[in-house]
Enzyme design. Structure first.
Site, PDB file in Angstrom:
ATOM      1  N   ASP A  90       0.861  -1.167   0.000  1.00 38.57           N
ATOM      2  CA  ASP A  90       0.000   0.000   0.000  1.00 38.57           C
ATOM      3  C   ASP A  90       0.912   1.237   0.000  1.00 38.57           C
ATOM      4  O   ASP A  90       2.139   1.135   0.031  1.00 38.57           O
ATOM      5  CB  ASP A  90      -0.964  -0.033   1.200  1.00 38.57           C
TER       6      ASP A  90
HETATM    7  C1  BGC Z   1      -5.067   3.106   0.176  1.00 40.35           C
HETATM    8  C2  BGC Z   1      -5.344   2.015  -0.836  1.00 40.35           C
HETATM    9  C3  BGC Z   1      -5.229   2.545  -2.228  1.00 40.35           C
HETATM   10  C4  BGC Z   1      -3.860   3.166  -2.405  1.00 40.35           C
HETATM   11  C5  BGC Z   1      -3.621   3.689  -3.801  1.00 40.35           C
HETATM   12  C6  BGC Z   1      -3.812   3.882  -0.137  1.00 40.35           C
HETATM   13  O1  BGC Z   1      -3.701   5.015   0.654  1.00 40.35           O
HETATM   14  O2  BGC Z   1      -4.975   2.546   1.461  1.00 40.35           O
HETATM   15  O3  BGC Z   1      -6.606   1.450  -0.606  1.00 40.35           O
HETATM   16  O4  BGC Z   1      -5.453   1.535  -3.163  1.00 40.35           O
HETATM   17  O5  BGC Z   1      -3.724   4.239  -1.497  1.00 40.35           O
HETATM   18  O6  BGC Z   1      -4.322   4.839  -4.054  1.00 40.35           O
END
Ligand code: BGC
Length: 763
Positions: free
Chosen positions: A307
C-alpha cells in the site's frame, strides 16, 4: 470434551504449526506459452531493469503542476529507473478516457523504448470507474452487500472493467475484502461489511466480473484486480485508520483469510497489503503471511503490491526497521513484489545495494519480477500496450446506467416503518431537510471523482444526476426543501453550517411528513477518523426540534458507517438507511418512498445503539446471556439498534416447512436443506434468504450464529417458492486451537428466517 476430527479443507490445513502447508495445485493453472515468454524477457533484463519492474510511482510525479505535460522527473522515473508501474488519477480528480489514453500512451512509448516492457497502470476504480469522468458509478461495497445479490457485484465488476479499459487502464485496486469489525473505522464502507462469507461471495463475483472468465488471458474489456488489504485492516482496535489490530492466527485463518483465499482461487491476479500491524507484526514484513499464506498455501503465482509508501512506514511510522534500507530488506524478503513508493526513486537504488550486499537474494528479485511480468502478459499488454483493440462505444450506455440504478434500488435498507407510513402517496406534502438532501457528495462517499469524494459536488462530474431533492421533486407534487443544516464546504467533512430553522418550522404547518436526510459527508481513509460514533449533535437537535411539530418524521440515513441515532430513532415513524448508494441513490430512494419500487435489502453489519457496545452478529454466547439464578448475576446483553440481516419490505414473507435430507452427518457429507417462503402481503417483493448455523458446543467458544449461505428470490403476492441450499459438512467447521480446521461431533442448529432444525454431527 468432544473429540475432534480434522478436515483437509482446500489446501490450507495447518500441520499443527503456524505456517500453512504449500499447496500441491496452483490457484490459476499457468499458461506455458506465457511462462516461456517471461523466461525470454527475463534473460535480457539487467538488475536495474528487474528492480524497475518492481517499482510504482504516483502519476502526478510525472507531470508539471496543473498540466498534462511531462515533468523532468518523468525521464528519471521512466528512463533512468525504468519503473514498470504508475498509479493514480491526474491532479487529484477524475479524468476523461481520452486524457488517460494520451497520458498512458506517452508512458508506454518511453517504457517500450527503454525495456520493451509495457507499463502497468493502476487506478482506484472502486464502485465502478470512479476516477473516470462520465463513468457509471455503483453503490459502494457496503451498500451493495445490503442487496445480498451477488449478481450485482459481478455486474459492478463487469461494467467497471469495461469503462476502466476504455481509458487504457488495465488494473484496479479493488475489491476491498476487509472484515469491518469496528464500526468507527473510516473505511468500513469500502468493504462488504462484517462477515467473511458475505465478503467472500460478493468479492469473488466482483473479481469474476472485473477479470472475466480466464485470468490467464484477460481480454480488452476486462482488467486485473488487486484484492485488499491483506489482512485484518478492518479490525483496528482503536477504530482509527491504519492503527493496530490484535487478531489471533486462529481467527485470522477462520475469518479474515477466507475472502482472500476465495478470491485467489477465483483467479485474482494481484493483492495489496494492509498498511498496519496485527499482533505487533507488520503485514508488509510478514514472510509467514505474505509468502506462506497468500502465495504458498494457495499455490498462487500472482503479484503482491504494497500500500501507499508502506515500506517506508516500516521504518518511519512503525519502527520495525532502523532505516529505509532495512525496511526494504524486510518487505522484499517477506514477499512484496511491487513497491508503491509514490514520490521518489530512492528505494530502487537501495534495493540494488541490498542485492549487491547479499541481503536480498537475487532469486527473490527474479521471482518478484516474473510475477510482475506475468500480470502484464496475462493482461495482453505486450500485444496491445496502447489499448487499440477494444471497442468502447458502450461506455456509460443505458444498460450500464440501468444496472447501477437497479443496484441502488436493491441496496437501500428499510429499517422501520411504523403504521406502514411508507410508501407515501404522490400527493404527500413533504418538508425536506438535512445536510444530505440536496448534494451529491454524501450519496457517493469517498473514491468518487476525487479521493475524498468532494469533487462529486462539482456539476462537471455529477450535473446529470439527481440529488435526493431533485429526485423527490420528480415523484411528489409538493416538496418543500429548507436548508436547515448543511455541510460546510469550507471545512472538513464534519463541518456543518446551520440554516433557517424558523423557516422550516413555518413550512412544517403545511406539510404531511418531514423527510430528514442525515448522516455523514464523504471522506476517505485517515481523514475520516472520528472521536464519537454518535451522529452529529446539530443533526440530532435538528430532528428533535422538527419532531416537536408533531408531524411524522422519516429519517433517511446516508453514511459510510452506522452513526448512532438512539436519541432520535424513537421520534421517527420510518427509517431508511441508504448507506452510500452512488449517483442513482436519490432516484432509487424516491421510487422506493413513493412505492413504485419495493425495498429488498438487509443490513450486512450490526448497527450499534451505544458507542461502547460495538458488537458483531457473530458474537460469543457469553456476550449475550440472561440472568442466572442465585445472588450473583453473570448477565450480559447485546443491544444493537438494528441487527445484521435486518431489513423490511412493503410486503411480508413467511417461512415454513424447513427440511433437511438427514438428521445426522459426518465430515465429507453434503446436507441438503429446503424451506418454503411465501409472500403473504399484497405486492411483489424480493427477499434475501439467509442460512445461519449455530454450533451448540465446541472446544473453541462457539459464536451465537454464523452465516453459511444466502440467495435472493422474487415472489409475487401470494406466491410460494421452495428455496434449497446444499451445505457441505466442512462449511460448519472452525479453526481449532491447533490452527487446524476442525469439525467436532455434536449438535448444530440450522436456521432460515424463523425456521430452524437440529442436526447431529457424528464421527
Ligand atoms: C489506500 C489504498 C489505495 C492506495 C492507492 C492507499 O492510501 O490505502 O486502498 O489503493 O492508497 O491509491
Amino acid at each position: 470434551m468432544k473429540k475432534a476430527f480434522s478436515l483437509l479443507l482446500g489446501t490450507i490445513l495447518l500441520a499443527g504449526a503456524c505456517c500453512p502447508k504449500a499447496a500441491t495445485t496452483r490457484a490459476i493453472p499457468q499458461d506455458k506459452e506465457i511462462e516461456r515468454k517471461i523466461d525470454s524477457v527475463m534473460k535480457k533484463l539487467t538488475l536495474v531493469e528487474k528492480i524497475g519492474q518492481m517499482g510504482q510511482i504516483n502519476a502526478d510525479m510525472l507531470l508539471l503542476p496543473g498540466s498534462t505535460e511531462f515533468s523532468p522527473f518523468a525521464e528519471v522515473v521512466l528512463r533512468k529507473y525504468k519503473v514498470g508501474s504508475i498509479l493514480n488519477t491526474l491532479h487529484g480528480t477524475a479524468s476523461t478516457p481520452e486524457v488517460y489514453r494520451e497520458f498512458i500512451g506517452k508512458i508506454q512509448k518511453i517504457s517500450l523504448e527503454e525495456t520493451g516492457i509495457p507499463c502497468l497502470y493502476g487506478l482506484d476504480q472502486i464502485h465502478g470507474a470512479s476516477y473516470t469522468t462520465g463513468a457509471t458509478l455503483f453503490p459502494q461495497e457496503l451498500a451493495l452487500a445490503a442487496s445480498f445479490n451477488d449478481d450485482l457485484a459481478y455486474e459492478m465488476g463487469r461494467i467497471c472493467a469495461y469503462e476502466t479499459r476504455a481509458c487504457n487502464v488495465p488494473w484496479v485496486f479493488t475489491p476491498t475484502l476487509d472484515l469491518s469489525r469496528n464500526q468507527c473505522w473510516p473505511r468500513m464502507w469500502e468493504s462488504y461489511g462484517e462477515d467473511p462469507y458475505v465478503q467472500a461471495r460478493m468479492g469473488v463475483q466482483q473479481t469474476l466480473g472485473l477479470q472475466g472468465p480466464d485470468p490467464n488471458h484477460i481480454d480488452a474489456e476486462h482488467v486485473a484486480v488487486s484484492i485488499k488489504h491483506f489482512m485484518a485492516y478492518g479490525a483496528s482496535i482503536s477504530g482509527q485508520d491504519r492503527t493496530p489490530a490484535m487478531v489471533s492466527k486462529r481467527e485470522l485463518k477462520e475469518k479474515y483469510f477466507v475472502p482472500f483465499k476465495a478470491c485467489i482461487e477465483a483467479g485474482a491476479l494481484t493483492l495489496m497489503v494492509n498498511s498496519s500491524s496485527n499482533d505487533g507484526e507488520m503485514l508488509h514484513a510478514s514472510k509467514e503471511l505474505l509468502t506462506g499464506w497468500a502465495k504458498e498455501s494457495t499455490g498462487w503465482d500472482g503479484m503482491i503490491v504494497t500500500d501507499w509508501a508502506d515500506i517506508r512506514n516500516l521504518w518511519e511510522r512503525d519502527h520495525v526497521a532502523a532505516d529505509y534500507k532495512d525496511a526494504l530488506r524486510l518487505a522484499i524478503n517477506a514477499g512484496v513484489d511491487m513497491i508503491m513508493e509514490p514520490y521518489d526513486c530512492k528505494a530502487f537504488d537501495l534495493l540494488r545495494e541490498l542485492v549487491e550486499e547479499g541481503k536480498v537474494p537475487e532469486s527473490r528479485i527474479d521471482d518478484a519480477c516474473r510475477r510482475v511480468l506475468r500480470v502484464k502478459f496475462r493482461l495482453g499488454l505486450f500485444d496491445d500496450p496502447y489499448g487499440l483493440k477494444g471497442d468502447y462505444s458502450r461506455f456509460a450506455c443505458e444498460e450500464f446506467r440501468q444496472t447501477a440504478y437497479q443496484a441502488a434500488l436493491e441496496s437501500e435498507v428499510l429499517l422501520k416503518n411504523e403504521d406502514n407510513i411508507l410508501p407515501l402517496s404522490k400527493d404527500t406534502r413533504i418538508l425536506l431537510v438535512g445536510p444530505n438532501a440536496d448534494v451529491m457528495r454524501p450519496l457517493g462517499g469517498g473514491w468518487n471523482y476525487s479521493w475524498q469524494g468532494d469533487a462529486a459536488n462539482d456539476p462537471q462530474f455529477t450535473g446529470q444526476y439527481n440529488t435526493i431533492r431533485e429526485a423527490l421533486e420528480q415523484k411528489f407534487a409538493k416538496v418543500t426543501y429548507v436548508p436547515v443544516l448543511e455541510y460546510d464546504p469550507a471545512g472538513d467533512f464534519q463541518a456543518e453550517k446551520k440554516g433557517n430553522m424558523a423557516k422550516a418550522l413555518a413550512a412544517s404547518v403545511a406539510c404531511d411528513v418531514i423527510v430528514a436526510c442525515i448522516g455523514e459527508n464523504s471522506y476517505c481513509e485517515t481523514v475520516g477518523n472520528i472521536n464519537d460514533l454518535t451522529l452529529s449533535r446539530n443533526q440530532i437537535e435538528m430532528v428533535q426540534t422538527l419532531a416537536k411539530t408533531g408531524k411524522p418524521v422519516v429519517l433517511v440515513l446516508g453514511e459510510g458507517r452506522p452513526r448512532i441515532v438512539r436519541e432520535i430513532e424513537p421520534l421517527a415513524k420510518a427509517v431508511v438507511d441508504v448507506i452510500l448508494p452512488g449517483n442513482y441513490g436519490g432516484d432509487a430512494l424516491a421510487a422506493l418512498l413513493c412505492g413504485e419500487e419495493n425495498f429488498s435489502a438487509k443490513l450486512p453489519f450490526t448497527y450499534p445503539k451505544y458507542t461502547n457496545r460495538l458488537n458483531t452478529y457473530d458474537y460469543k454466547l457469553s456476550e449475550n446471556r440472561t440472568t442466572m439464578g442465585g445472588l450473583y448475576n453473570y448477565d450480559a446483553t447485546i443491544e444493537a439498534q438494528w441487527s445484521f440481516g435486518q431489513g423490511l419490505s412493503y410486503t411480508t414473507f413467511e417461512y415454513s416447512n424447513m427440511k433437511a435430507d438427514k438428521t445426522e452427518f459426518k465430515a465429507g457429507d453434503v446436507i441438503n436443506l429446503s424451506v418454503d417462503v411465501t409472500n403473504t402481503g399484497k405486492r411483489a417483493g424480493k427477499e434475501p434468504v439467509l442460512l445461519f448455523s449455530s454450533d451448540l458446543t465446541a472446544s473453541v467458544t462457539p459464536e451465537a450464529r454464523r452465516l453459511r449461505d444466502f440467495t435472493k428470490i422474487e415472489l409475487q403476492a401470494g406466491e410460494t417458492k421452495t428455496v434449497s441450499f446444499s451445505l457441505k459438512a466442512e462449511d460448519l467447521a472452525f479453526v481449532g486451537h491447533d490452527l487446524e480446521w476442525t469439525l467436532e461431533p455434536g449438535e448444530f442448529r440450522l436456521a432460515i428466517g424463523n425456521q430452524s432444525l437440529m442436526l447431529n454431527c457424528v464421527e
